[in-house]
Design a protein around this motif. Sequence first.
Motif, short mmCIF file in Angstrom:
data_model
loop_
_atom_site.label_atom_id
_atom_site.label_comp_id
_atom_site.label_asym_id
_atom_site.label_seq_id
_atom_site.Cartn_x
_atom_site.Cartn_y
_atom_site.Cartn_z
N PRO A 20 25.30 76.24 -37.08
CA PRO A 20 24.27 76.45 -36.05
C PRO A 20 24.80 76.27 -34.63
CG PRO A 20 23.45 75.06 -37.82
CD PRO A 20 24.92 75.20 -38.03
N TYR A 21 24.17 77.00 -33.71
CA TYR A 21 24.50 76.88 -32.29
C TYR A 21 23.98 75.56 -31.74
CZ TYR A 21 25.76 81.82 -31.74
OH TYR A 21 26.38 83.04 -31.82
N GLU A 22 24.67 75.06 -30.73
CA GLU A 22 24.17 73.94 -29.94
C GLU A 22 23.23 74.51 -28.87
OE1 GLU A 22 27.31 71.51 -28.40
OE2 GLU A 22 28.28 71.33 -30.35
N ASP A 23 22.30 73.69 -28.40
CA ASP A 23 21.31 74.15 -27.42
C ASP A 23 21.96 74.77 -26.18
OD1 ASP A 23 19.26 73.37 -29.09
OD2 ASP A 23 18.89 71.48 -28.04
N LYS A 24 23.04 74.17 -25.69
CA LYS A 24 23.68 74.71 -24.48
C LYS A 24 24.29 76.09 -24.73
CE LYS A 24 28.02 72.25 -25.20
NZ LYS A 24 28.98 71.30 -24.70
N GLU A 25 24.79 76.34 -25.95
CA GLU A 25 25.34 77.65 -26.30
C GLU A 25 24.22 78.69 -26.33
OE1 GLU A 25 28.97 77.09 -29.33
OE2 GLU A 25 27.11 76.14 -30.01
N ILE A 26 23.08 78.31 -26.90
CA ILE A 26 21.92 79.21 -26.98
C ILE A 26 21.47 79.59 -25.57
CG2 ILE A 26 19.51 79.43 -27.69
CD1 ILE A 26 20.25 77.48 -30.03
N ALA A 27 21.35 78.59 -24.69
CA ALA A 27 20.92 78.85 -23.32
C ALA A 27 21.87 79.80 -22.60
CB ALA A 27 20.78 77.53 -22.55
N LYS A 28 23.16 79.61 -22.80
CA LYS A 28 24.16 80.48 -22.16
C LYS A 28 24.04 81.91 -22.65
CE LYS A 28 29.12 80.86 -21.33
NZ LYS A 28 30.45 80.30 -21.58
N ILE A 29 23.88 82.10 -23.94
CA ILE A 29 23.73 83.45 -24.51
C ILE A 29 22.42 84.07 -24.06
CG2 ILE A 29 23.44 84.77 -26.64
CD1 ILE A 29 25.36 82.69 -27.96
N LYS A 30 21.35 83.30 -24.08
CA LYS A 30 20.02 83.81 -23.71
C LYS A 30 19.98 84.27 -22.26
CE LYS A 30 15.34 82.89 -25.04
NZ LYS A 30 14.43 81.97 -25.70
N ALA A 31 20.80 83.67 -21.40
CA ALA A 31 20.83 84.07 -19.99
C ALA A 31 21.21 85.54 -19.82
CB ALA A 31 21.80 83.18 -19.22
N ASN A 32 21.92 86.11 -20.78
CA ASN A 32 22.30 87.52 -20.72
C ASN A 32 21.13 88.46 -20.97
OD1 ASN A 32 25.23 87.35 -20.28
ND2 ASN A 32 25.21 86.30 -22.25
N PHE A 33 20.02 87.93 -21.47
CA PHE A 33 18.89 88.77 -21.83
C PHE A 33 17.76 88.72 -20.79
CE2 PHE A 33 21.18 88.29 -25.71
CZ PHE A 33 21.03 89.51 -26.32
N VAL A 34 17.98 87.99 -19.71
CA VAL A 34 16.94 87.85 -18.68
C VAL A 34 17.01 89.02 -17.74
CG1 VAL A 34 16.03 86.38 -16.86
CG2 VAL A 34 17.04 85.35 -18.89
N VAL A 76 14.48 90.91 -30.15
CA VAL A 76 15.92 90.69 -30.24
C VAL A 76 16.14 89.25 -30.70
CG1 VAL A 76 18.15 90.76 -29.06
CG2 VAL A 76 16.30 92.30 -28.33
N LEU A 77 16.84 89.10 -31.81
CA LEU A 77 17.11 87.79 -32.40
C LEU A 77 18.60 87.51 -32.41
CD1 LEU A 77 14.83 88.21 -35.55
CD2 LEU A 77 14.24 87.00 -33.44
N LEU A 78 18.93 86.23 -32.39
CA LEU A 78 20.31 85.77 -32.57
C LEU A 78 20.36 85.02 -33.88
CD1 LEU A 78 23.21 85.09 -31.51
CD2 LEU A 78 22.18 83.06 -30.44
N MET A 79 21.23 85.45 -34.78
CA MET A 79 21.43 84.72 -36.02
C MET A 79 22.01 83.35 -35.66
SD MET A 79 21.25 84.64 -39.35
CE MET A 79 21.17 86.30 -39.99
#
Length: 129
Positions: free
Chosen positions: A115-129, A23-26
């Motif tokens: 591009p996403y900022e690192d904090k945005e990526i971390a927030k989105i990625k938390a939904n995949f844990v 699963v990738l995020l553009m």
Amino acid sequence: MFELAKELQRDCILMAEWPLCTVLLMNDSQYPWFILVPRVAGAKEVIDLPEPQQIQFWQESAKLSRLLQDTFMPDKLNVAALGNMVPQLHVHHIARFKTDIAWPKPVWGLFSAKPYEDKEIAKIKANFV
């Protein structure tokens, strides 16, 4: 041997490894745009997958679609397998909003990616844990 297409490696952020798919995020913060890639060497079309993998793929696609609906509450989900530029089998799952900059047109090629900022990526990625 499966290898993720170089374009997907370049343009996307890894979110998760599910049983069949990556699963990738553009990396474009203008849209919640995810890409599901079955880890099957040489697959270009869903019909290239053996039937049990086709079933698994559609189950994972439905899981991703539900996750996008629950997380982002879009006006519409766009799910598409084009492959004109990247022939490796991959399916786009894009949460669309009547307020997004491309609505109602397709997201491809209209605007430069933001591009996403690192904090945005971390927030989105938390939904995949």
